[in-house]
Design an enzyme around this catalytic site. Structure first.
Site, mmCIF file in Angstrom:
data_model
loop_
_atom_site.group_PDB
_atom_site.id
_atom_site.type_symbol
_atom_site.label_atom_id
_atom_site.label_comp_id
_atom_site.label_asym_id
_atom_site.label_seq_id
_atom_site.Cartn_x
_atom_site.Cartn_y
_atom_site.Cartn_z
ATOM 1 N N GLY A 140 -19.383 58.185 31.272
ATOM 2 C CA GLY A 140 -19.475 59.628 31.500
ATOM 3 C C GLY A 140 -19.872 59.991 32.919
ATOM 4 O O GLY A 140 -19.816 59.171 33.826
ATOM 5 N N HIS A 196 -15.867 61.492 37.386
ATOM 6 C CA HIS A 196 -15.436 61.824 38.739
ATOM 7 C C HIS A 196 -13.945 61.497 38.844
ATOM 8 O O HIS A 196 -13.329 61.044 37.862
ATOM 9 C CB HIS A 196 -16.266 61.059 39.784
ATOM 10 C CG HIS A 196 -16.334 59.579 39.530
ATOM 11 N ND1 HIS A 196 -15.241 58.765 39.655
ATOM 12 C CD2 HIS A 196 -17.365 58.783 39.116
ATOM 13 C CE1 HIS A 196 -15.589 57.524 39.358
ATOM 14 N NE2 HIS A 196 -16.871 57.505 39.023
ATOM 15 N N GLU A 197 -13.403 61.694 40.033
ATOM 16 C CA GLU A 197 -11.964 61.517 40.241
ATOM 17 C C GLU A 197 -11.479 60.107 39.868
ATOM 18 O O GLU A 197 -10.340 59.932 39.447
ATOM 19 C CB GLU A 197 -11.658 61.846 41.715
ATOM 20 C CG GLU A 197 -10.200 62.053 42.042
ATOM 21 C CD GLU A 197 -9.550 63.215 41.285
ATOM 22 O OE1 GLU A 197 -8.344 63.106 41.019
ATOM 23 O OE2 GLU A 197 -10.236 64.210 40.963
ATOM 24 N N SER A 251 -18.273 56.777 42.364
ATOM 25 C CA SER A 251 -19.121 56.185 41.330
ATOM 26 C C SER A 251 -20.109 57.241 40.863
ATOM 27 O O SER A 251 -20.577 58.058 41.675
ATOM 28 C CB SER A 251 -19.880 54.989 41.927
ATOM 29 O OG SER A 251 -20.975 54.651 41.099
ATOM 30 N N GLN A 283 -15.798 43.172 36.143
ATOM 31 C CA GLN A 283 -15.778 43.696 34.774
ATOM 32 C C GLN A 283 -14.366 43.669 34.190
ATOM 33 O O GLN A 283 -14.138 43.230 33.061
ATOM 34 C CB GLN A 283 -16.323 45.120 34.798
ATOM 35 C CG GLN A 283 -16.058 45.927 33.541
ATOM 36 C CD GLN A 283 -16.734 47.282 33.603
ATOM 37 O OE1 GLN A 283 -17.941 47.364 33.440
ATOM 38 N NE2 GLN A 283 -15.978 48.333 33.832
ATOM 39 N N ASP A 309 -14.619 48.080 39.585
ATOM 40 C CA ASP A 309 -15.473 47.092 38.919
ATOM 41 C C ASP A 309 -14.611 45.866 38.611
ATOM 42 O O ASP A 309 -14.279 45.595 37.458
ATOM 43 C CB ASP A 309 -16.073 47.706 37.653
ATOM 44 C CG ASP A 309 -16.880 48.952 37.979
ATOM 45 O OD1 ASP A 309 -18.034 48.823 38.384
ATOM 46 O OD2 ASP A 309 -16.330 50.070 37.850
ATOM 47 N N HIS A 330 -12.561 58.217 37.348
ATOM 48 C CA HIS A 330 -12.329 58.248 35.900
ATOM 49 C C HIS A 330 -11.054 59.034 35.574
ATOM 50 O O HIS A 330 -10.265 58.631 34.709
ATOM 51 C CB HIS A 330 -13.488 58.954 35.184
ATOM 52 C CG HIS A 330 -14.819 58.276 35.305
ATOM 53 N ND1 HIS A 330 -15.889 58.875 35.910
ATOM 54 C CD2 HIS A 330 -15.260 57.063 34.877
ATOM 55 C CE1 HIS A 330 -16.941 58.067 35.854
ATOM 56 N NE2 HIS A 330 -16.586 56.954 35.235
ATOM 57 N N ARG A 349 -23.013 56.698 40.201
ATOM 58 C CA ARG A 349 -24.292 56.383 40.851
ATOM 59 C C ARG A 349 -24.396 56.965 42.269
ATOM 60 O O ARG A 349 -25.485 57.013 42.817
ATOM 61 C CB ARG A 349 -24.516 54.869 40.891
ATOM 62 C CG ARG A 349 -24.840 54.291 39.522
ATOM 63 C CD ARG A 349 -25.367 52.862 39.619
ATOM 64 N NE ARG A 349 -25.926 52.416 38.364
ATOM 65 C CZ ARG A 349 -25.284 51.700 37.441
ATOM 66 N NH1 ARG A 349 -24.032 51.348 37.633
ATOM 67 N NH2 ARG A 349 -25.890 51.347 36.324
HETATM 68 P P1 AMP Z 1 -18.148 53.814 34.463
HETATM 69 O O1 AMP Z 1 -18.260 55.166 33.823
HETATM 70 O O2 AMP Z 1 -18.771 53.745 35.819
HETATM 71 O O3 AMP Z 1 -18.572 52.706 33.539
HETATM 72 O O4 AMP Z 1 -16.602 53.573 34.734
HETATM 73 C C1 AMP Z 1 -15.647 53.686 33.710
HETATM 74 C C2 AMP Z 1 -14.328 53.149 34.193
HETATM 75 O O5 AMP Z 1 -13.905 53.869 35.343
HETATM 76 C C3 AMP Z 1 -14.394 51.679 34.606
HETATM 77 O O6 AMP Z 1 -13.204 51.013 34.202
HETATM 78 C C4 AMP Z 1 -14.486 51.759 36.097
HETATM 79 O O7 AMP Z 1 -13.984 50.619 36.772
HETATM 80 C C5 AMP Z 1 -13.603 52.962 36.373
HETATM 81 N N1 AMP Z 1 -13.965 53.535 37.679
HETATM 82 C C6 AMP Z 1 -15.196 53.923 38.093
HETATM 83 N N2 AMP Z 1 -15.157 54.344 39.374
HETATM 84 C C7 AMP Z 1 -13.862 54.215 39.770
HETATM 85 C C8 AMP Z 1 -13.177 54.467 40.997
HETATM 86 N N3 AMP Z 1 -13.801 54.947 42.072
HETATM 87 N N4 AMP Z 1 -11.859 54.199 41.047
HETATM 88 C C9 AMP Z 1 -11.207 53.694 39.974
HETATM 89 N N5 AMP Z 1 -11.801 53.440 38.798
HETATM 90 C C10 AMP Z 1 -13.107 53.686 38.694
#
Ligand code: AMP
Length: 285
Positions: free
Chosen positions: A31, A34-35, A185, A153, A150, A37, A187
């Site tokens: 959750g 951002h762009e 991110s 991951q 990631d 996601h 974060r």
């Molecule tokens: P998270 O909510 O941070 O666990 O991310 C969820 C999914 O979005 C994961 O598969 C991440 O790798 C992907 N994601 C997060 N940030 C980015 C980004 N800047 N560009 C592409 N995919 C992203």
């Protein structure tokens, strides 16, 4: 768009969608969208008939002293953005719904889960692999979308579904960046103004590696030293966890840039103030 919090309800729904012969695309997230996601969601929207966004801040992937409690959350904003992107279902379970008190089973991907970020965040990828497998089982996804941001991951999830014969296609999506190159991110929200202004340094330092390697530097230790120098010049960088060179296909370590046609994954994890950021780049020779 419908939000579902209960596993049983979601599983019944997923069964009926599959029975009707429709493809389900899952975008698993924590959750605070951002762009980056949204790029995953758009890809799923293009490729699948039914798009599921899961929003779950997974306690099992946070270590003691990490940011589970303060991880940014805004379900109403997320739901609004998801609806605009044409998401069909948001799966938004409580932690107590996902992990019953008697929960005992975890997935470990040997050799991939304890290197790089896994060496600094013990148990992190065990938590990730476990929750991803649960989400795949609950949503019965035909395809699931993961960001290259990631990278480790994504590779761990690919290995897991291959090893455990999970019938799903893992689709990778390139990293979405801010104008200065900072990988998006959730974060990044932790950074204050000065830290944010300096956070582009990670991407700059990956580009430095790319220039050196493409310029003919074969010794990756030399490249690492230059990258560390670049990072340490910046007074907002409080610590560098690692800079690593790996085979992008299997995450095996590489010490020499090989012949042309090969690719090298350069991955970095560093702290800006009290925020840990990661980034990576695949360099094609
Ligand atoms: P998270 O909510 O941070 O666990 O991310 C969820 C999914 O979005 C994961 O598969 C991440 O790798 C992907 N994601 C997060 N940030 C980015 C980004 N800047 N560009 C592409 N995919 C992203």
């Amino acid at each position: 768009m419908k939000t579902i919090k209960k596993i049983k309800e979601f599983t019944l729904l997923a069964e009926s969608i599959r029975k009707r012969g429709k493809t389900i695309g899952l975008v698993p997230t924590m959750g605070f969208l951002h762009e980056g996601h949204l790029r995953l969601i758009r890809m799923a929207r293009k490729q699948c008939e039914v798009v599921v966004l899961s929003i779950f801040v997974n306690p099992a992937q946070f270590g003691p002293g990490e940011d589970f409690e303060k991880y940014p959350r805004d379900i109403n904003r997320d739901r609004h953005l998801a609806e605009k992107e044409g998401v069909d279902y948001v799966f938004y379970p409580a932690a107590s719904e996902m992990y019953k008190s008697e929960h005992k089973t975890f997935v470990e991907v040997e050799g991939l889960g304890d290197i790089m970020c896994g060496a600094y965040r013990q148990g992190h990828f065990k938590g990730v692999a476990t929750v991803v497998l649960k989400l795949l089982n609950i949503t019965k996804a035909n395809r699931a979308y993961f960001g290259e941001k990631d990278y480790q991951q994504m590779m761990i999830v690919k290995r897991m579904v291959d090893d455990l014969n999970v019938d799903v296609e893992i689709v990778r999506v390139p990293t979405v960046r801010e104008e200065d190159g900072l990988a998006m991110s959730s974060r990044n929200r932790y950074l204050d103004r000065k830290e944010r202004e300096n956070a582009g340094i990670l991407y700059k330092c990956l580009n430095k590696a790319k220039d050196m390697i493409k310029g003919g530097e074969k010794n990756l230790r030399v490249v690492r030293t230059e990258m560390i120098k670049e990072l340490e010049k910046n007074r907002y960088i409080s610590r560098v966890d690692y800079i690593e060179f790996r085979n992008p296909l299997n995450l095996q370590e590489i010490s020499e840039a090989g012949e042309s046609g090969r690719s090298i994954l350069v991955a970095v994890a560093a702290w800006i103030g009290s925020t840990r950021l990661i980034d990576n780049m695949v360099i094609k020779l």
